[in-house]
Write a protein that holds these residues in place. Structure first.
Motif, PDB file in Angstrom:
ATOM      1  N   ASP A 223       0.824  -1.211   0.000  1.00 38.88           N
ATOM      2  CA  ASP A 223       0.000   0.000   0.000  1.00 38.88           C
ATOM      3  C   ASP A 223       0.855   1.256   0.000  1.00 38.88           C
ATOM      4  N   ALA A 224       1.964   1.234   0.737  1.00 41.34           N
ATOM      5  CA  ALA A 224       2.846   2.403   0.784  1.00 41.34           C
ATOM      6  C   ALA A 224       3.652   2.532  -0.505  1.00 41.34           C
ATOM      7  N   LEU A 225       4.098   1.420  -1.048  1.00 42.23           N
ATOM      8  CA  LEU A 225       4.981   1.440  -2.210  1.00 42.23           C
ATOM      9  C   LEU A 225       4.263   1.809  -3.504  1.00 42.23           C
ATOM     10  N   ARG A 226       3.010   1.406  -3.677  1.00 38.73           N
ATOM     11  CA  ARG A 226       2.370   1.526  -4.991  1.00 38.73           C
ATOM     12  C   ARG A 226       1.905   2.936  -5.318  1.00 38.73           C
ATOM     13  N   GLY A 227       1.721   3.801  -4.315  1.00 41.46           N
ATOM     14  CA  GLY A 227       1.304   5.162  -4.605  1.00 41.46           C
ATOM     15  C   GLY A 227      -0.114   5.210  -5.144  1.00 41.46           C
ATOM     16  N   LYS A 228      -0.418   6.282  -5.877  1.00 42.97           N
ATOM     17  CA  LYS A 228      -1.755   6.471  -6.422  1.00 42.97           C
ATOM     18  C   LYS A 228      -1.661   6.887  -7.880  1.00 42.97           C
ATOM     19  N   ALA A 229      -2.322   6.152  -8.743  1.00 43.34           N
ATOM     20  CA  ALA A 229      -2.264   6.432 -10.178  1.00 43.34           C
ATOM     21  C   ALA A 229      -3.009   7.717 -10.522  1.00 43.34           C
ATOM     22  N   ALA A 230      -2.531   8.407 -11.542  1.00 44.58           N
ATOM     23  CA  ALA A 230      -3.226   9.591 -12.062  1.00 44.58           C
ATOM     24  C   ALA A 230      -4.317   9.122 -13.022  1.00 44.58           C
ATOM     25  N   VAL A 231      -5.522   9.656 -12.856  1.00 46.64           N
ATOM     26  CA  VAL A 231      -6.655   9.262 -13.700  1.00 46.64           C
ATOM     27  C   VAL A 231      -7.210  10.505 -14.390  1.00 46.64           C
ATOM     28  N   THR A 232      -7.150  10.539 -15.714  1.00 48.85           N
ATOM     29  CA  THR A 232      -7.719  11.630 -16.503  1.00 48.85           C
ATOM     30  C   THR A 232      -8.964  11.108 -17.211  1.00 48.85           C
ATOM     31  N   ARG A 233     -10.116  11.774 -16.988  1.00 48.52           N
ATOM     32  CA  ARG A 233     -11.385  11.323 -17.565  1.00 48.52           C
ATOM     33  C   ARG A 233     -11.823  12.267 -18.678  1.00 48.52           C
ATOM     34  N   TYR A 234     -12.255  11.680 -19.805  1.00 51.40           N
ATOM     35  CA  TYR A 234     -12.710  12.456 -20.956  1.00 51.40           C
ATOM     36  C   TYR A 234     -14.166  12.114 -21.254  1.00 51.40           C
ATOM     37  N   GLU A 235     -14.976  13.166 -21.524  1.00 49.64           N
ATOM     38  CA  GLU A 235     -16.345  12.953 -21.970  1.00 49.64           C
ATOM     39  C   GLU A 235     -16.332  12.720 -23.479  1.00 49.64           C
ATOM     40  N   VAL A 236     -17.014  11.671 -23.915  1.00 50.87           N
ATOM     41  CA  VAL A 236     -17.044  11.330 -25.340  1.00 50.87           C
ATOM     42  C   VAL A 236     -18.486  11.169 -25.792  1.00 50.87           C
ATOM     43  N   ASP A 237     -18.706  11.373 -27.104  1.00 51.53           N
ATOM     44  CA  ASP A 237     -20.049  11.172 -27.633  1.00 51.53           C
ATOM     45  C   ASP A 237     -20.232   9.714 -28.025  1.00 51.53           C
ATOM     46  N   ASN A 238     -21.375   9.419 -28.640  1.00 56.60           N
ATOM     47  CA  ASN A 238     -21.682   8.037 -28.997  1.00 56.60           C
ATOM     48  C   ASN A 238     -20.720   7.461 -30.016  1.00 56.60           C
ATOM     49  N   GLY A 240     -17.530   8.072 -29.833  1.00 59.36           N
ATOM     50  CA  GLY A 240     -16.233   7.960 -29.190  1.00 59.36           C
ATOM     51  C   GLY A 240     -15.368   9.185 -29.319  1.00 59.36           C
ATOM     52  N   ARG A 241     -15.936  10.309 -29.847  1.00 61.24           N
ATOM     53  CA  ARG A 241     -15.166  11.528 -30.010  1.00 61.24           C
ATOM     54  C   ARG A 241     -15.148  12.312 -28.700  1.00 61.24           C
ATOM     55  N   VAL A 242     -13.987  12.847 -28.330  1.00 62.24           N
ATOM     56  CA  VAL A 242     -13.839  13.604 -27.090  1.00 62.24           C
ATOM     57  C   VAL A 242     -14.558  14.929 -27.223  1.00 62.24           C
ATOM     58  N   ILE A 243     -15.441  15.219 -26.277  1.00 62.88           N
ATOM     59  CA  ILE A 243     -16.194  16.472 -26.313  1.00 62.88           C
ATOM     60  C   ILE A 243     -15.878  17.350 -25.098  1.00 62.88           C
ATOM     61  N   GLY A 244     -15.059  16.843 -24.188  1.00 57.92           N
ATOM     62  CA  GLY A 244     -14.694  17.632 -23.014  1.00 57.92           C
ATOM     63  C   GLY A 244     -13.942  16.786 -22.006  1.00 57.92           C
ATOM     64  N   GLN A 245     -13.452  17.444 -20.976  1.00 59.35           N
ATOM     65  CA  GLN A 245     -12.703  16.728 -19.940  1.00 59.35           C
ATOM     66  C   GLN A 245     -13.496  16.734 -18.645  1.00 59.35           C
ATOM     67  N   ALA A 246     -13.677  15.533 -18.078  1.00 59.07           N
ATOM     68  CA  ALA A 246     -14.407  15.400 -16.821  1.00 59.07           C
ATOM     69  C   ALA A 246     -13.437  15.534 -15.646  1.00 59.07           C
ATOM     70  N   LYS A 247     -13.947  15.329 -14.463  1.00 60.74           N
ATOM     71  CA  LYS A 247     -13.132  15.443 -13.258  1.00 60.74           C
ATOM     72  C   LYS A 247     -12.006  14.415 -13.286  1.00 60.74           C
ATOM     73  N   SER A 248     -10.802  14.861 -12.965  1.00 60.18           N
ATOM     74  CA  SER A 248      -9.632  13.980 -12.975  1.00 60.18           C
ATOM     75  C   SER A 248      -9.008  13.906 -11.582  1.00 60.18           C
ATOM     76  N   GLU A 249      -8.161  12.917 -11.397  1.00 55.20           N
ATOM     77  CA  GLU A 249      -7.497  12.721 -10.109  1.00 55.20           C
ATOM     78  C   GLU A 249      -5.988  12.759 -10.306  1.00 55.20           C
ATOM     79  N   LYS A 250      -5.324  13.541  -9.491  1.00 54.02           N
ATOM     80  CA  LYS A 250      -3.877  13.628  -9.574  1.00 54.02           C
ATOM     81  C   LYS A 250      -3.230  12.363  -9.010  1.00 54.02           C
TER      82      LYS A 250
END
Length: 716
Positions: A223-238, A240-250
């Motif tokens: 748990d200490a060694l693995r850290g926390k991955a960065a997650v970037t979320r993108y809003e896409v249409d039907n 699959g085209r990116v239409i915006g960026q949703a909430k992300s996690e550092k």
């Protein structure tokens, strides 16, 4: 007749009313369901619907390093070109990606079969290699791609749909100074769906991209060694085209774990253990008429005053880098097959064996607790007889009437045979009295045997104290099988059938010969090297039984926060200070005039008092197990070699060489403090730099001079 139309009309009306009620009920149910979905749980389902149009890109966190006591990396990360395949994309192709994988095999110089095996999913029937991570996660094919190979894949992307070649930080087990440290460090592998589900509501949920520790420190401090991955979320249409960026996690890099392992001592311990096993294989076993097999072994070097592990080696061993990027089928079979001798096993904490005469410190304490005088006179005869059975002393030696201290020095079996036998009879023999004292077994439990030491490594085993309760439980568990095998008696009178018959009839009883064998660490007694190192360390430090520890501190990625891991004890030895001092003196005698003296010739005893106990454990159907337990005021070293011969004969030279390096002792007994690897146990952590890195120094393997053994008493 005139009432017939009215009757029919009435029936129709009833039917219409019933239909109306049914339709109304259905409408009411449908309305209620719509209310539940749209009003009561509307927000939840709306959120889920929106999530269907959100795609996330995960950037794995850089895993923290595992460092030795001086800051030298034992496990860290290096950037490699990783070629991965998207199984989802491959399965969209008409041939399930067969053609793409065929072209990829040519570029990478691998076989098509090997690549296909790497992208198949693991299940209970699928052998390694296979992928046990998420099927939606890119599956690494190799982490050893060359720049030219990566460019080919990138420049010809139309020929390699679903294939990526990216620089990625991957785990590296550096083996500084040839310190492999494999079983202590452990290894990583992809997270499974079951593990993700189990950790859903924990403080540290797992992502499909995670690699987690499977053994060793990688698992304990995962748990200490693995850290926390960065997650970037993108809003896409039907489409699959990116239409915006949703909430992300550092993301956040993993913390580093500083250990008490010294890579210089670790490398030396591994080398000395391996050499001791090779040398043992050259020695002739007069009992079997063949050379010793010396098939496995372990050594523990521990700070006596803290329980911190300075070195821990297990043999056979393996290269933990084999697991990086996915293990090959050939390597997996080599590490786990029935002919592998199980190198993944950490024999220092998982190897169980009868301890032989190094157990006699416990029998000595038990005898004193039972009321026997340490300085009394006890007959050390050449043999001891019970009901027609003769139990011989080592090489049938006789030393006359001697004290318990002298019995430790010369390792006299018959002294302990009689003491244990007398106590067995006082307790009622094979029909125990109510309130039996059971001193010899009670004392072993108080010394910490039969349970875990508490070391911060996973899967430690408990060993075994074969007392009356264990005998009865073992009999209950095996009675049916023994009795079935015993049916062949008396037509079949081989040793196995004889034992089965005895077990069936009297397996619940603690016999006289059980107690006699137990007193010298034989019979059904099982211990681990770490248990015995903990016990001998406690004798050295005045009686405190410490939980052995490898981790010393957890350091945050920026180096500003340090969580120290302090030594903890789990009790004290059940002996008085007076008895402890007497035992300490006797064990010093073992090193100067007893069974270990021939291995410590020329040792500067006046400046660095050495204490030792040798052990040679007999194992039915195998050659003897070598044990050598030693300590100074600073360190405890315990070494064992399975099917290696005598204690001092097989393990003695290696243990002496480790001590020479620790204290800077030369062949003639001179001390050079500048040559000492560790003049005294270190308490300080490595220097933390302002940029969060940890200062370390490159090291070279240490090769000590081999002392010339001098003749003394016969080894045991």
């Amino acid at each position: 007749m005139s009432n017939l139309p009215e009757t029919r009309t009435s029936r129709v009306s009833v039917r219409l009313i019933a239909i109306q009620i049914l339709v109304f009920s259905l409408l009411l149910t449908l309305g209620g369901r719509l209310w539940y979905l749209q009003i009561r749980n509307g927000t939840e389902y709306a959120t889920e619907a929106r999530n269907n149009h959100v795609q996330q890109v995960i950037e794995p966190a850089t895993r923290g390093s595992i460092l030795d006591a001086r800051g030298v990396p034992l496990a860290d990360n290096q950037t490699r070109l990783v070629v991965s395949a998207s199984r989802t994309e491959l399965l969209k192709m008409k041939d399930d990606g067969k053609a793409v994988l065929g072209r990829l095999a040519k570029v990478l110089g691998m076989s098509e079969k090997e690549i296909r095996n790497k992208v198949r999913l693991c299940d209970s029937k699928t052998p390694q290699p296979c992928w046990n991570g998420s099927p939606y996660q890119p599956i690494p094919i190799t982490d050893e791609a060359t720049t030219q190979q990566a460019l080919q894949i990138r420049e010809r992307s139309e020929d390699f749909p679903g294939i990526s070649a990216e620089p990625t930080a991957v785990r590296r087990y550096a083996a500084p100074g040839n310190a492999n440290t494999a079983q202590v460090l452990g290894y990583l592998s992809p997270v499974t769906d079951e593990e993700i589900k189990k950790a859903e509501h924990s403080r540290s949920p797992l992502l499909r991209s995670d690699q987690i520790g499977r053994s060793g420190l990688e698992r304990t401090y995962n748990d200490a060694l693995r850290g926390k991955a960065a997650v970037t979320r993108y809003e896409v249409d039907n489409l699959g085209r990116v239409i915006g960026q949703a909430k992300s996690e550092k993301g956040k890099a993993g913390a580093s774990v500083v250990t008490s392992i010294d890579a210089r001592v670790q490398g030396l311990a591994e080398k000395q253990l391996d050499q001791a096993m090779k040398d043992a294989r050259k020695q002739h076993d007069k009992n079997t008429g063949t050379n010793y097999k010396a098939d496995s072994g372990a050594v523990v070097v521990m700070e006596a005053k803290t329980g911190r592990v300075v070195a821990m080696a297990s043999n056979p061993t393996y290269d933990p880098n084999s697991w990086v990027g996915g293990i090959s089928g050939k390597d997996y079979a080599r590490l786990t097959g029935k002919d592998s001798n199980y190198p993944l096993l950490n024999r220092a904490i998982q190897g169980q064996a009868a301890p032989g005469s190094i157990f006699k410190v416990i029998s000595t304490a038990a005898a004193v607790n039972a009321g026997y005088d340490f300085n009394g006179h006890y007959p050390c005869t050449s043999s001891y007889s019970i009901g027609g059975q003769v139990f011989k002393n080592f090489e049938s030696q006789s030393h006359g009437a001697i004290s318990l201290g002298r019995a430790l020095e010369v390792s006299c079996d018959t002294v302990f045979y009689k003491l244990s036998h007398d106590e067995w009879r006082k307790d009622g023999g094979d029909k125990p009295k109510k309130g039996a004292k059971n001193w010899f077994y009670k004392t072993a439990h108080q010394f910490g045997l039969g349970k875990e030491t508490g070391i911060d490594l996973p899967n430690e085993v408990t060993g075994r104290v074969p007392d009356r309760k264990w005998k009865n439980d073992f009999w209950k568990a095996n009675k049916a099988g023994w009795c079935e095998q015993a049916k062949a008696w008396p037509k079949k009178k081989d040793f196995g059938t004889k034992l089965a018959r005895e077990g069936c009839l009297e397996g619940m009883k603690l016999h006289a010969y059980d107690s006699i064998n137990y007193a010298i660490g034989q019979g059904d007694t099982l211990v681990t090297p770490i248990q015995m190192a903990t016990i001998y360390g406690a004798i050295s430090n005045g009686g405190t039984l410490y939980d052995p520890t490898v981790g010393k501190a957890v350091v945050s990625p920026d180096g500003k926060h340090i969580q120290r891991i302090k030594p903890r004890s789990h009790g004290r030895l059940p002996v008085s200070h007076k008895t402890l001092g007497q035992m300490d003196g006797a064990l010093a005698g073992v090193a100067t005039r007893g069974t270990a003296a021939w291995r410590f010739g020329g040792w500067p005893q006046d400046k660095i008092p050495m204490h030792a106990k040798t052990g040679t454990a007999e194992v039915y159907g195998k050659q003897t197990t070598s044990w050598f337990a030693t300590y100074t005021k600073d360190y405890t070293i315990v070494m064992t070699i399975s099917q290696g011969g005598t204690g001092s004969g097989a393990s003695g030279p290696a243990v002496r060489n480790i001590y020479n390096a620790l204290y800077g002792v030369d062949e003639k007994g001179g001390i050079d403090p500048k040559a000492a690897l560790l003049p005294k146990p270190e308490a300080k952590l490595p220097k933390i730099e302002t940029d969060g890195s940890i200062r370390s120094q490159p090291i070279k393997p240490y090769v000590p001079p081999s002392p010339s053994p001098s003749a003394s008493e016969s080894p045991q």
